[in-house]
Enzyme design. Structure first.
Site, PDB file in Angstrom:
ATOM      1  N   HIS A 151      47.989 -96.615  93.416  1.00 53.11           N
ATOM      2  CA  HIS A 151      47.048 -95.525  93.181  1.00 53.11           C
ATOM      3  C   HIS A 151      46.190 -95.356  94.433  1.00 53.11           C
ATOM      4  CE1 HIS A 151      43.812 -93.597  90.334  1.00 53.11           C
ATOM      5  NE2 HIS A 151      44.069 -92.876  91.396  1.00 53.11           N
ATOM      6  N   GLU A 204      43.445 -89.263  98.928  1.00 54.63           N
ATOM      7  CA  GLU A 204      43.128 -90.683  99.091  1.00 54.63           C
ATOM      8  C   GLU A 204      42.568 -90.961 100.488  1.00 54.63           C
ATOM      9  OE1 GLU A 204      43.255 -93.268  96.744  1.00 54.63           O
ATOM     10  OE2 GLU A 204      43.483 -91.579  95.385  1.00 54.63           O
ATOM     11  N   HIS A 227      38.820 -92.207 100.464  1.00 54.75           N
ATOM     12  CA  HIS A 227      38.745 -93.658 100.630  1.00 54.75           C
ATOM     13  C   HIS A 227      39.131 -94.146 102.022  1.00 54.75           C
ATOM     14  CE1 HIS A 227      38.234 -93.776  96.298  1.00 54.75           C
ATOM     15  NE2 HIS A 227      39.353 -93.096  96.142  1.00 54.75           N
TER      16      HIS A 227
END
Length: 216
Positions: A32, A81, A85
């Site tokens: 994920h 992502e 992040h």
């Protein structure tokens, strides 16, 4: 930020949360994301460039697929992502480019081998239920640290929770550590797949746990 969460999700459960665009989800745990705690969207000007990870593409599609949108040329999920992040993780030298960030996550995935560990512990997708404590014990025995396991709570009329996500915690030196929340630590890690009404939360130790083999 202090540590990294390395989240794996179970594609069948992801599909259960989002019955919109899921065809034939992989029957293995996929990545994920690799998420610094307490930091999000650190550098919006650092644009995602898919050519930087072209050497990783085959592995990315296999181990880090966009479960909800299965067309192969989609890079939206990775872009998300990276912005949310990756640009924060990049304060570490080992993660300070797209190639390093995604490449290191793929390396960690092989290193922790969650799929292999669960199989060795005889924990397989099944129509019967597991005890959450048994799953936790098996993982702790294998890795020597406490992982964070998230489930979909039972829907109305169901008695079992459904396992959906397993997170490993790493120090900045990329050493495994316990995922026990520190005092006062916020948890920005709620599943950000924007499910309809279903949300993952930390699994309940007392509820029977469903590890589904196919989307119901």
């Amino acid at each position: 930020w202090n540590k990294l969460y390395f989240a794996h999700h179970w594609p069948v459960t992801v599909c259960k949360m989002n019955a919109n665009d899921c065809h034939d989800p992989p029957k293995y745990w996929t990545i994920h994301g690799l998420w610094p705690d307490r930091a999000e969207d650190c550098n919006r000007t650092w644009h995602f460039n898919v050519t930087e990870i072209k050497d990783l593409m085959a592995d990315m599609r296999h181990y880090w697929p966009d479960v909800l949108h299965s067309s192969l040329n989609r890079t939206q999920f990775w872009k998300h992502e990276w912005y949310k992040h990756g640009t924060c993780a990049a304060t570490l030298e080992v993660l300070n480019s797209q190639k390093k960030y995604f490449g290191k996550a793929l390396e960690l995935y092989q290193h922790v081998d969650l799929n292999g560990c669960l199989l060795k512990a005889e924990i397989k997708p099944s129509s019967s239920y597991y005890k959450m404590t048994a799953i936790k014990e098996a993982l702790t025995r294998f890795y020597g640290v406490t992982l964070k396991i998230q489930c979909l709570p039972p829907e109305e009329g169901e008695k079992a929770q459904t396992i959906g996500q397993i997170e490993f915690c790493f120090t900045k030196e990329l050493q495994l550590v316990n995922c026990t929340a520190l005092e006062g630590e916020s948890n920005p890690m709620q599943a950000h797949l924007k499910p309809g009404t279903l949300e993952l939360s930390v699994c309940n130790d007392t509820l029977p746990t469903y590890y589904p083999s196919e989307v119901q």
